[in-house]
Design a protein around this motif. Structure first.
Motif, PDB file in Angstrom:
ATOM      1  N   LYS A 273       0.820  -1.220   0.000  1.00 33.82           N
ATOM      2  CA  LYS A 273       0.000   0.000   0.000  1.00 33.82           C
ATOM      3  C   LYS A 273       0.850   1.264   0.000  1.00 33.82           C
ATOM      4  CE  LYS A 273      -4.754  -0.327   1.513  1.00 33.82           C
ATOM      5  NZ  LYS A 273      -5.753   0.096   2.505  1.00 33.82           N
ATOM      6  N   GLU A 297      -8.006   2.800  -4.352  1.00 36.06           N
ATOM      7  CA  GLU A 297      -7.257   3.941  -3.783  1.00 36.06           C
ATOM      8  C   GLU A 297      -6.395   4.603  -4.855  1.00 36.06           C
ATOM      9  OE1 GLU A 297      -7.124   0.787  -0.406  1.00 36.06           O
ATOM     10  OE2 GLU A 297      -7.253   0.836  -2.600  1.00 36.06           O
ATOM     11  N   GLU A 300      -8.788   6.572  -7.305  1.00 33.36           N
ATOM     12  CA  GLU A 300      -9.257   7.837  -6.747  1.00 33.36           C
ATOM     13  C   GLU A 300      -8.134   8.866  -6.655  1.00 33.36           C
ATOM     14  OE1 GLU A 300     -12.347   8.623  -6.255  1.00 33.36           O
ATOM     15  OE2 GLU A 300     -12.953   6.630  -6.937  1.00 33.36           O
ATOM     16  N   SER A 301      -6.931   8.428  -6.258  1.00 33.33           N
ATOM     17  CA  SER A 301      -5.791   9.357  -6.160  1.00 33.33           C
ATOM     18  C   SER A 301      -5.422   9.901  -7.539  1.00 33.33           C
ATOM     19  CB  SER A 301      -4.582   8.650  -5.539  1.00 33.33           C
ATOM     20  OG  SER A 301      -4.857   8.264  -4.215  1.00 33.33           O
TER      21      SER A 301
END
Length: 314
Positions: A273, A297, A300-301
């Protein structure tokens, strides 16, 4: 006897005798003293550590250093080695005492004239392009020695304009895209970290912290160790044909490229991660040639960063 062969045999002879005169060498090789003096000058330029003494009992001697014996290379082997050395010109700093130009000159001067001519003709016809190293890094040799001897060192490390003192035990050093990196065990974080060598401002030996056993960790298996006990997620990225071509030069552990018959493909695998921020910037550089599907994640980033960039132009 050719000049190249005479120089090679002379290296072996002076290394064996340690002390000799010009007259002895002239008799041994059947040439004039003037020729021997020119040969000795060339040997010195090639790196043979010679010391001269004047006077009736003077002569030459080899300074007490190890000299590698000559090795026979074919023409193609010699040219390949020269151009392998030639790629080092992109690096301002190397973790060795000799600089690129010194290494290249010694090797080049020891080649026969016809091979030098062949190299001269090729130099403007073939090249190996890589990213130029932009900054001088004075601590590469110390970092490498600390990794070999498993020693703990104190470094002043710059991050975001701030300098902090870290106690680390290096695993090794490697170069990627013009920058040097040093994966290490960090005693402050009690975990493994990768340090940018150009951000290391000072190095000294740490006498307080005892080294830990890193003998089973090296640059080849470091990823499996560095990502141990880390939270991981699955990654899936669709690639166009151009994206596949670009990704083929990448070799990341636990991430695999699958190609389709039409040239497009996708990558999938497992990532830690804490690598999401790195992959975010990496895949943005692919533009429309990469479409991130997982992890959410990372998706979205990526959206967030691209919206910020878009707003700059509105």
């Amino acid at each position: 006897m050719s000049k190249a062969k005479r120089l090679n045999e002379m290296i072996m002879m002076v290394n064996r005798k340690k002390r000799f005169t010009v007259k002895e060498l002239a008799q041994e090789f059947g040439v004039s003293k003037r020729t021997i003096l020119r040969d000795l000058q060339e040997l010195s330029e090639m790196g043979v550590p010679l010391y001269s003494e004047t006077g009736p009992h003077g002569g030459y001697q080899v300074i007490n250093e190890r000299i590698l014996p000559p090795i026979a290379f074919s023409e193609d082997e010699a040219i390949s080695i020269f151009f392998a050395i030639h790629t080092l010109r992109h690096y301002i700093s190397l973790p060795f005492d000799s600089e690129y130009e010194s290494i290249r000159k010694k090797f080049y001067l020891n080649l026969s004239g016809d091979i030098r001519d062949a190299i001269d003709k090729m130099k403007d016809r073939v090249d190996f392009v890589s990213v130029y190293q932009q900054e001088e890094i004075p601590f590469l040799k110390q970092l490498l020695e600390a990794s070999i001897e498993q020693e703990v060192i104190l470094i002043d490390y710059e991050t975001n304009g701030n300098i902090t003192c870290r106690s680390i035990q290096p695993i090794g050093i490697y170069s990627s895209e013009g920058k040097w990196y040093c994966p290490s065990y960090c005693f402050f974080r009690r975990d493994y970290r990768v340090f940018r060598c150009d951000r290391i401002k000072s190095v000294e030996y740490d006498e307080k912290n005892e080294p830990i056993d890193l003998s089973n960790i090296n640059l080849k298996n470091r990823f499996s160790i560095l990502n141990q006990n880390k939270e991981t997620v699955e990654i899936h990225v669709e690639l166009t044909k151009s994206g596949v071509e670009k990704f083929q030069s990448v070799n990341w552990p636990n991430i695999y490229l699958r190609k389709r018959e039409n040239g497009s493909g996708f990558i999938n695998g497992i990532i830690a991660k804490h690598d999401i921020n790195f992959l975010l910037n990496y895949f943005i550089a692919y533009g429309e040639n990469a479409l991130i599907k997982e992890p959410i994640e990372l998706v979205e980033s990526t959206k967030e960063i691209l919206n910020k960039v878009l707003n700059q132009y509105n």
